[in-house]
Design a protein around this motif. Structure first.
Motif, PDB file in Angstrom:
ATOM      1  N   ALA A 279       0.833  -1.207   0.000  1.00 16.93           N
ATOM      2  CA  ALA A 279       0.000   0.000   0.000  1.00 16.93           C
ATOM      3  C   ALA A 279       0.869   1.260   0.000  1.00 16.93           C
ATOM      4  O   ALA A 279       0.569   2.235  -0.704  1.00 16.93           O
ATOM      5  N   GLN A 280       1.952   1.252   0.794  1.00 14.43           N
ATOM      6  CA  GLN A 280       2.854   2.407   0.829  1.00 14.43           C
ATOM      7  C   GLN A 280       3.493   2.647  -0.532  1.00 14.43           C
ATOM      8  O   GLN A 280       3.664   3.801  -0.954  1.00 14.43           O
ATOM      9  N   ASN A 281       3.832   1.572  -1.219  1.00 12.81           N
ATOM     10  CA  ASN A 281       4.436   1.705  -2.540  1.00 12.81           C
ATOM     11  C   ASN A 281       3.436   2.284  -3.543  1.00 12.81           C
ATOM     12  O   ASN A 281       3.788   3.098  -4.404  1.00 12.81           O
ATOM     13  N   MET A 282       2.173   1.886  -3.407  1.00 12.88           N
ATOM     14  CA  MET A 282       1.124   2.452  -4.274  1.00 12.88           C
ATOM     15  C   MET A 282       0.973   3.948  -4.029  1.00 12.88           C
ATOM     16  O   MET A 282       0.755   4.733  -4.975  1.00 12.88           O
ATOM     17  N   LEU A 283       1.095   4.355  -2.755  1.00  7.90           N
ATOM     18  CA  LEU A 283       1.021   5.788  -2.442  1.00  7.90           C
ATOM     19  C   LEU A 283       2.147   6.550  -3.120  1.00  7.90           C
ATOM     20  O   LEU A 283       1.954   7.661  -3.634  1.00  7.90           O
ATOM     21  N   LYS A 284       3.360   5.948  -3.108  1.00  7.38           N
ATOM     22  CA  LYS A 284       4.497   6.601  -3.754  1.00  7.38           C
ATOM     23  C   LYS A 284       4.270   6.763  -5.256  1.00  7.38           C
ATOM     24  O   LYS A 284       4.772   7.698  -5.879  1.00  7.38           O
ATOM     25  N   LEU A 285       3.490   5.848  -5.825  1.00  6.51           N
ATOM     26  CA  LEU A 285       3.174   5.917  -7.256  1.00  6.51           C
ATOM     27  C   LEU A 285       1.956   6.787  -7.528  1.00  6.51           C
ATOM     28  O   LEU A 285       1.540   6.951  -8.682  1.00  6.51           O
ATOM     29  N   GLY A 286       1.362   7.331  -6.456  1.00  8.91           N
ATOM     30  CA  GLY A 286       0.185   8.183  -6.604  1.00  8.91           C
ATOM     31  C   GLY A 286      -1.091   7.411  -6.862  1.00  8.91           C
ATOM     32  O   GLY A 286      -2.086   7.978  -7.347  1.00  8.91           O
ATOM     33  N   ARG A 287      -1.096   6.131  -6.549  1.00  9.61           N
ATOM     34  CA  ARG A 287      -2.272   5.288  -6.796  1.00  9.61           C
ATOM     35  C   ARG A 287      -3.094   5.168  -5.507  1.00  9.61           C
ATOM     36  O   ARG A 287      -3.186   4.102  -4.906  1.00  9.61           O
ATOM     37  N   LEU A 288      -3.712   6.266  -5.099  1.00  5.47           N
ATOM     38  CA  LEU A 288      -4.457   6.279  -3.845  1.00  5.47           C
ATOM     39  C   LEU A 288      -5.666   5.349  -3.893  1.00  5.47           C
ATOM     40  O   LEU A 288      -5.947   4.636  -2.915  1.00  5.47           O
ATOM     41  N   GLN A 289      -6.365   5.336  -5.007  1.00  7.59           N
ATOM     42  CA  GLN A 289      -7.558   4.495  -5.109  1.00  7.59           C
ATOM     43  C   GLN A 289      -7.202   3.003  -5.049  1.00  7.59           C
ATOM     44  O   GLN A 289      -7.926   2.214  -4.442  1.00  7.59           O
ATOM     45  N   LYS A 290      -6.065   2.637  -5.680  1.00  6.15           N
ATOM     46  CA  LYS A 290      -5.652   1.230  -5.638  1.00  6.15           C
ATOM     47  C   LYS A 290      -5.238   0.834  -4.227  1.00  6.15           C
ATOM     48  O   LYS A 290      -5.552  -0.269  -3.766  1.00  6.15           O
ATOM     49  N   ALA A 291      -4.558   1.753  -3.535  1.00  4.46           N
ATOM     50  CA  ALA A 291      -4.159   1.480  -2.155  1.00  4.46           C
ATOM     51  C   ALA A 291      -5.392   1.343  -1.270  1.00  4.46           C
ATOM     52  O   ALA A 291      -5.458   0.466  -0.389  1.00  4.46           O
ATOM     53  N   HIS A 292      -6.380   2.217  -1.504  1.00  6.31           N
ATOM     54  CA  HIS A 292      -7.644   2.159  -0.755  1.00  6.31           C
ATOM     55  C   HIS A 292      -8.352   0.826  -0.993  1.00  6.31           C
ATOM     56  O   HIS A 292      -8.827   0.173  -0.059  1.00  6.31           O
ATOM     57  N   ALA A 293      -8.407   0.388  -2.265  1.00  9.45           N
ATOM     58  CA  ALA A 293      -9.078  -0.875  -2.603  1.00  9.45           C
ATOM     59  C   ALA A 293      -8.358  -2.067  -1.957  1.00  9.45           C
ATOM     60  O   ALA A 293      -9.005  -3.004  -1.469  1.00  9.45           O
ATOM     61  N   LEU A 294      -7.033  -1.998  -1.954  1.00 12.33           N
ATOM     62  CA  LEU A 294      -6.247  -3.084  -1.344  1.00 12.33           C
ATOM     63  C   LEU A 294      -6.556  -3.212   0.147  1.00 12.33           C
ATOM     64  O   LEU A 294      -6.833  -4.313   0.652  1.00 12.33           O
ATOM     65  N   LEU A 295      -6.529  -2.087   0.853  1.00  9.52           N
ATOM     66  CA  LEU A 295      -6.744  -2.118   2.301  1.00  9.52           C
ATOM     67  C   LEU A 295      -8.204  -2.406   2.644  1.00  9.52           C
ATOM     68  O   LEU A 295      -8.486  -3.033   3.678  1.00  9.52           O
ATOM     69  N   LEU A 296      -9.122  -1.950   1.798  1.00 10.17           N
ATOM     70  CA  LEU A 296     -10.542  -2.246   2.011  1.00 10.17           C
ATOM     71  C   LEU A 296     -10.774  -3.763   2.005  1.00 10.17           C
ATOM     72  O   LEU A 296     -11.590  -4.289   2.767  1.00 10.17           O
TER      73      LEU A 296
END
Length: 370
Positions: free
Chosen positions: A299-316
């Motif tokens: 999730a942190q790596n997705m944030l670094k890539l600016g993929r907030l929605q993907k990080a949100h979906a992963l943690l959801l």
């Protein structure tokens, strides 16, 4: 026929069958001898030999114990011990030891007995047995001294007696220069140096003496990668972990190597490569041994890539399965960046059933209140 002469002839025939490994014929002669009354050492030897061939180790033990001749009994006892050890039936071997007070025990026996104790998790008793094997083999069998010394060093490593383990490993390397196990000794010396947090150079020098094509090939790459990763030498860690993953598809170190390889790329700022490695990791290992750590880094790596929605979906998806505070805190941060107030409230409500500490619960309540 004369009783004594018949007995003698039958014993000669039995000996012939035993030497020719004609077990069925030997069994028939033993029946004839048994019908004549007195059972001698040769008959007991025959019963023991046949029991060993049939892998009836308990029967072999009882027959061997009854042999009167000390030399013959000792010889058969050693064969029984070897066969039990080869089959790795260590529980039975320990049972024989507890019942074999009259049987002779030499340095080789002490070594095998110590290994049985070692496999049974009785490391302190195993250490004493290895010490007996080492002492009683002085001036005799060098291979027993070598094995006893090495196995003692592994127990010292387990008990974190690093000074003594280091001394014994150095002794092995200096005293047994022609040993086929030198690669193994260098491997454990490198592990010891890693545990002591010695210099990266020392660890790498030891590990480079380990045969990359041998039994410790994957362990070699792992220790090289692990030590480099611990010292923040990201480039070296990447090179070593890639070697392990490419060359050792069945390694026990594979899962940890995947994580540390992805983390090394993450620390270097190569977030696209890290994302690819983490995806491969998740695909290969459906059940993670340390799921929270992997999900958090993904999730942190997705944030670094600016993929907030993907990080949100992963943690959801993952937080209900792995209700860890670190993942919840990270998810709250992502929802805050997305300005998803409703999502934050729903997450806070779901955490009511999670077993968090009071200060952790307080942080969630703070977000909920905002």
């Amino acid at each position: 026929f004369n009783h004594t002469e018949t007995q003698y002839i039958l014993e000669l025939v039995l000996r012939s069958h035993l030497e020719r490994r004609q077990w069925d014929k030997a069994q028939e002669v033993l029946k004839q001898l048994g019908s004549r009354g007195r059972v001698g050492d040769l008959e007991l030897l025959g019963h023991g030999e046949i029991a060993l061939q049939q892998n009836n180790l308990e029967l072999a033990f009882r027959s061997i114990q009854a042999i009167r001749d000390l030399f013959l009994r000792t010889k058969m006892w050693k064969r029984l011990v070897h066969q039990t050890a080869v089959q790795e039936d260590y529980g039975l071997l320990l049972s024989f030891n507890s019942r074999a007070s009259t049987l002779q025990k030499d340095s080789e026996y002490h070594l095998i007995h110590g290994y049985a104790l070692y496999q049974d998790g009785l490391h302190l008793r195993a250490y004493d047995a290895f010490q007996q094997a080492f002492t009683s083999s002085q001036g005799g069998k060098a291979w027993i001294q070598e094995q006893a010394l090495f196995l003692r060093s592994t127990i010292e490593l387990r008990s974190r007696d690093f000074e003594q383990a280091g001394n014994h490993l150095q002794e092995l390397l200096s005293e047994f220069e022609e040993s086929s196990q030198r690669s193994e000794y260098y491997f454990w010396l490198g592990v010891l140096q890693l545990e002591q947090r010695q210099s990266l150079r020392s660890i790498h020098l030891s590990m480079r003496q380990v045969d990359p094509e041998g039994a410790r090939g994957d362990g070699r790459w792992y220790v090289l990668g692990f030590s480099s990763h611990e010292m923040n030498e990201w480039g070296k860690a990447i090179a070593f972990f890639k070697q392990l993953l490419e060359k050792h598809s069945q390694s026990l170190f594979r899962e940890e190597s995947f994580y540390r390889l992805a983390d090394a790329y993450y620390q270097q700022g190569q977030h696209l490569v890290a994302d690819q490695i983490l995806s491969e990791y998740r695909e290969e290992f459906q059940q993670l041994s340390n799921a929270v750590r992997v999900i958090e880094r993904q999730a942190q790596n997705m944030l670094k890539l600016g993929r907030l929605q993907k990080a949100h979906a992963l943690l959801l998806k993952e937080v209900p399965i792995h209700p860890d505070f670190r993942l919840v805190a990270l998810h709250l941060d992502i929802l805050n960046q997305l300005q998803d107030d409703l999502g934050m409230l729903e997450l806070a409500i779901r955490t009511y059933n999670y077993d968090f500490l009071s200060d952790q619960r307080g942080l969630i309540s703070y977000h909920q209140a905002n």
